[in-house]
Write a protein that holds these residues in place. Sequence first.
Motif, PDB file in Angstrom:
ATOM      1  N   PRO A   1       3.309   2.169  -2.064  1.00  0.00           N
ATOM      2  CA  PRO A   1       3.228   2.827  -3.383  1.00  0.00           C
ATOM      3  C   PRO A   1       4.071   4.094  -3.411  1.00  0.00           C
ATOM      4  N   LYS A   2       4.631   4.414  -4.563  1.00  0.00           N
ATOM      5  CA  LYS A   2       5.538   5.568  -4.675  1.00  0.00           C
ATOM      6  C   LYS A   2       4.899   6.859  -4.188  1.00  0.00           C
ATOM      7  N   GLU A   3       3.594   7.052  -4.472  1.00  0.00           N
ATOM      8  CA  GLU A   3       2.930   8.290  -4.058  1.00  0.00           C
ATOM      9  C   GLU A   3       2.697   8.353  -2.550  1.00  0.00           C
ATOM     10  N   TRP A   4       2.942   7.245  -1.854  1.00  0.00           N
ATOM     11  CA  TRP A   4       2.795   7.192  -0.394  1.00  0.00           C
ATOM     12  C   TRP A   4       4.122   7.391   0.334  1.00  0.00           C
ATOM     13  N   GLU A   5       5.252   7.234  -0.359  1.00  0.00           N
ATOM     14  CA  GLU A   5       6.543   7.149   0.318  1.00  0.00           C
ATOM     15  C   GLU A   5       6.841   8.372   1.185  1.00  0.00           C
ATOM     16  N   LEU A   6       6.710   9.559   0.612  1.00  0.00           N
ATOM     17  CA  LEU A   6       7.031  10.759   1.382  1.00  0.00           C
ATOM     18  C   LEU A   6       6.047  10.941   2.538  1.00  0.00           C
TER      19      LEU A   6
ATOM     20  N   ASN B   1      -2.395  -5.814  -1.222  1.00  0.00           N
ATOM     21  CA  ASN B   1      -3.690  -5.628  -0.564  1.00  0.00           C
ATOM     22  C   ASN B   1      -4.508  -4.511  -1.215  1.00  0.00           C
ATOM     23  N   ILE B   2      -3.810  -3.461  -1.660  1.00  0.00           N
ATOM     24  CA  ILE B   2      -4.519  -2.361  -2.324  1.00  0.00           C
ATOM     25  C   ILE B   2      -5.166  -2.851  -3.624  1.00  0.00           C
ATOM     26  N   THR B   3      -4.447  -3.693  -4.371  1.00  0.00           N
ATOM     27  CA  THR B   3      -5.004  -4.205  -5.629  1.00  0.00           C
ATOM     28  C   THR B   3      -6.200  -5.117  -5.401  1.00  0.00           C
ATOM     29  N   LYS B   4      -6.314  -5.683  -4.216  1.00  0.00           N
ATOM     30  CA  LYS B   4      -7.418  -6.605  -3.917  1.00  0.00           C
ATOM     31  C   LYS B   4      -8.659  -5.905  -3.378  1.00  0.00           C
ATOM     32  N   VAL B   5      -8.557  -4.590  -3.149  1.00  0.00           N
ATOM     33  CA  VAL B   5      -9.722  -3.848  -2.653  1.00  0.00           C
ATOM     34  C   VAL B   5     -10.802  -3.845  -3.726  1.00  0.00           C
ATOM     35  N   ASN B   6     -12.026  -4.157  -3.319  1.00  0.00           N
ATOM     36  CA  ASN B   6     -13.125  -4.182  -4.291  1.00  0.00           C
ATOM     37  C   ASN B   6     -14.085  -3.025  -4.054  1.00  0.00           C
ATOM     38  N   LYS B   7     -14.841  -2.702  -5.083  1.00  0.00           N
ATOM     39  CA  LYS B   7     -15.737  -1.549  -5.031  1.00  0.00           C
ATOM     40  C   LYS B   7     -16.819  -1.732  -3.977  1.00  0.00           C
ATOM     41  N   GLU B   8     -17.310  -2.961  -3.804  1.00  0.00           N
ATOM     42  CA  GLU B   8     -18.364  -3.217  -2.818  1.00  0.00           C
ATOM     43  C   GLU B   8     -17.914  -2.812  -1.414  1.00  0.00           C
TER      44      GLU B   8
ATOM     45  N   LYS C   1       5.102  -6.525  -6.076  1.00  0.00           N
ATOM     46  CA  LYS C   1       4.268  -5.966  -5.032  1.00  0.00           C
ATOM     47  C   LYS C   1       4.745  -6.340  -3.645  1.00  0.00           C
ATOM     48  N   SER C   2       4.651  -5.382  -2.732  1.00  0.00           N
ATOM     49  CA  SER C   2       4.762  -5.664  -1.310  1.00  0.00           C
ATOM     50  C   SER C   2       3.385  -6.095  -0.847  1.00  0.00           C
ATOM     51  N   ILE C   3       3.276  -6.472   0.405  1.00  0.00           N
ATOM     52  CA  ILE C   3       1.984  -6.879   0.946  1.00  0.00           C
ATOM     53  C   ILE C   3       0.996  -5.705   0.908  1.00  0.00           C
ATOM     54  N   ILE C   4       1.492  -4.473   1.119  1.00  0.00           N
ATOM     55  CA  ILE C   4       0.599  -3.301   1.069  1.00  0.00           C
ATOM     56  C   ILE C   4       0.071  -3.107  -0.340  1.00  0.00           C
ATOM     57  N   LYS C   5       0.954  -3.121  -1.324  1.00  0.00           N
ATOM     58  CA  LYS C   5       0.526  -2.937  -2.715  1.00  0.00           C
ATOM     59  C   LYS C   5      -0.421  -4.046  -3.142  1.00  0.00           C
TER      60      LYS C   5
ATOM     61  N   LYS D   1      -4.301  -2.827   8.127  1.00  0.00           N
ATOM     62  CA  LYS D   1      -3.421  -3.590   9.029  1.00  0.00           C
ATOM     63  C   LYS D   1      -2.023  -3.747   8.450  1.00  0.00           C
ATOM     64  N   SER D   2      -1.932  -3.906   7.137  1.00  0.00           N
ATOM     65  CA  SER D   2      -0.598  -4.041   6.528  1.00  0.00           C
ATOM     66  C   SER D   2       0.192  -2.741   6.632  1.00  0.00           C
ATOM     67  N   ILE D   3      -0.502  -1.582   6.551  1.00  0.00           N
ATOM     68  CA  ILE D   3       0.181  -0.297   6.721  1.00  0.00           C
ATOM     69  C   ILE D   3       0.638  -0.124   8.162  1.00  0.00           C
ATOM     70  N   ILE D   4      -0.238  -0.469   9.106  1.00  0.00           N
ATOM     71  CA  ILE D   4       0.126  -0.377  10.530  1.00  0.00           C
ATOM     72  C   ILE D   4       1.338  -1.251  10.820  1.00  0.00           C
ATOM     73  N   ASN D   5       1.322  -2.477  10.332  1.00  0.00           N
ATOM     74  CA  ASN D   5       2.452  -3.392  10.574  1.00  0.00           C
ATOM     75  C   ASN D   5       3.734  -2.851   9.944  1.00  0.00           C
TER      76      ASN D   5
END
Length: 639
Positions: free
Chosen positions: A434-439, A496-503, A490-494, A601-605
Amino acid sequence: MGIPGLTSFINRNSTQYFENLQLKDTLVIIDGYALTNFLYRLYENQTSAFGGDYDIIAKVYIDFINLFTRCNVIPIFVFDGAYEQRKMETIMSRMSQRIQSYGQPIKTAECMPMFGSDIIFDILNDMDIPHINCDFEADAEIVALAKLLNCPVISRDSDFYINTVPYIPLDKIIIDLNSNVKVINCQVYKVEKLLSEFGGLNVDYLPLVAALLGNDYIRPDTFSSLLRLNQGCFNCGLKLKRITEWLRKQQNIKSAILNMTYNLSRNSGYIENQINNIIKDYKNKNSKYLSFILQYKKMSTFQDQLRHLKSNEKSILPPWLEYHYRRGTVNAEVMTIITLKKIFFKVQIEDYEKSPYYEITFKIVEKINGLLFGKGDSIPSLGRKNGLNIGQYKIKRYITNPYIPLADLNKSELNYRKNIILNLVGIKKIDGVPKEWELFVLILIYWAVHTNNIKSKHMHALIVCAITFNVIKKHETDPKYEKTEDIKDKSIIKENITKVNKEDCVKAMSVLSNYFQIGQYNNKRLYYKIIHSFAQFQSCVYFLMILNSLLDFPFDQCRIENFYKGSFLYNLCVQMENCDPEIFVSHKLFGNTDSLNNVYKSIINFINILLPVPKKRATATQSTSNCSKPKGKIEKKVK
């Protein structure tokens, strides 16, 4: 500035000099850094030892501003700019004192962390609150704005006790950030009450009172013999008595200055110059920043009546850079470097047995120097050098090819500006986050490579912290939070972020909240081992954000409160001390939350692909079961 002993004297006699006031339906001029320092020390809650909990202090700043706007009080924040050559002795003395203090057994509230004040600028811009970054010291501008707008000043600077504007010290305000009150109860000071206490004096003589008392520019004992005082006299009441008696005998201000400097054996020219500077500031009734302040929507009612008071003074910054500097999105460090051709490295809590935390940023500072000055000699830089000693470094100017002058940088191609940072970090592109993560990711890579933290627990803790505040907390605080980006982009990171659920976020926070407590740090070896690397990381954030701003923000600036919470990071590292950090995070923190584990894991990779392979790689010997039960517990706050 500050007048030694004056605040203590005023407070001892507060019933004589203060009046009760209910603040509402008005403007106020706020001394910006005085406020941030005051609020930080009031609410830091022993977190400074870990490098700052920026989420907490950001909320405090927001709540404070909301308290004022709820009472229909429009705050105008005025911030100091560059250090001044005439304050060099004071600057070096304070730096030395801090080094001596932070080098001793750990103290907390004594240390303002790297971004303790700076995070307020993004908040002010978000809330469209009038504010201005001055070129140099802000006191004179604060007074000028208060006179022009006929409103009080809020600060903690004792200089305002010797001025004609109504003054509200910060510790005289009843601050209840959780209340819904429509007025702010406080006490206001007026100098006329002080002068009448000592027999009365024309307010035109106030600049000479300030000079005779002494400040950051004139030593407090400079006029001891003139006032018949013993050297080192700290009795402010006695000094004021002698000063007013002496000034009442003078024919006029001009003859008083002559008599003040006549018997000075040395530096009489310097002292006379400083006195004239004080008088000039007192007489000033126009702010060179007024036109900028009037641009804010909240100042619309004052625009017509004050529009004619425009300053013709030109900034030394190019127009595009001045605009960002005035808003605080370009750090005041830039103005110091330009005007003094010096860099002053901040004193922070670090391991004083190691090389200073900021040495790893010299390559970044070389790029900054090159952008600001072009070709030329190295720039002297001052800070801790060996142990507890202050030393000087010479940092080169790195010239990018092709070289583009600072005035034209904002017009250069976006890729040219991006590549200056990418080449510095050692990668070709940063697509996929995500753009806010780049820097943040770029900073993480630079720091990891230059500190040998590629596979460290620090690296994994910082990633967990970023996920906590940019994903989990957003679900927690905003019930409607969801990503709506086009799935095709979307990249795999983006994705995955959209798939995060509140639970999953609720489950994760039930675990992560245990690490939000303020832990003990009695193990000095482990404490400094952890904290030093994080001090280095914050230095990388600081200077890479400055570099990014000088390139007209090719990347979105990093909101540090969304990526760094010192006590949380420290607690995570303590628990990962005897574990493989990746296994610890996957099993202990995100073990029951598949959607968050996928993000992690996607961020680590992603980062592993960008990072160079380390020469020496430690072998993970801990089993999954051991890591799921780390040794020790998070210890509760020290009593």
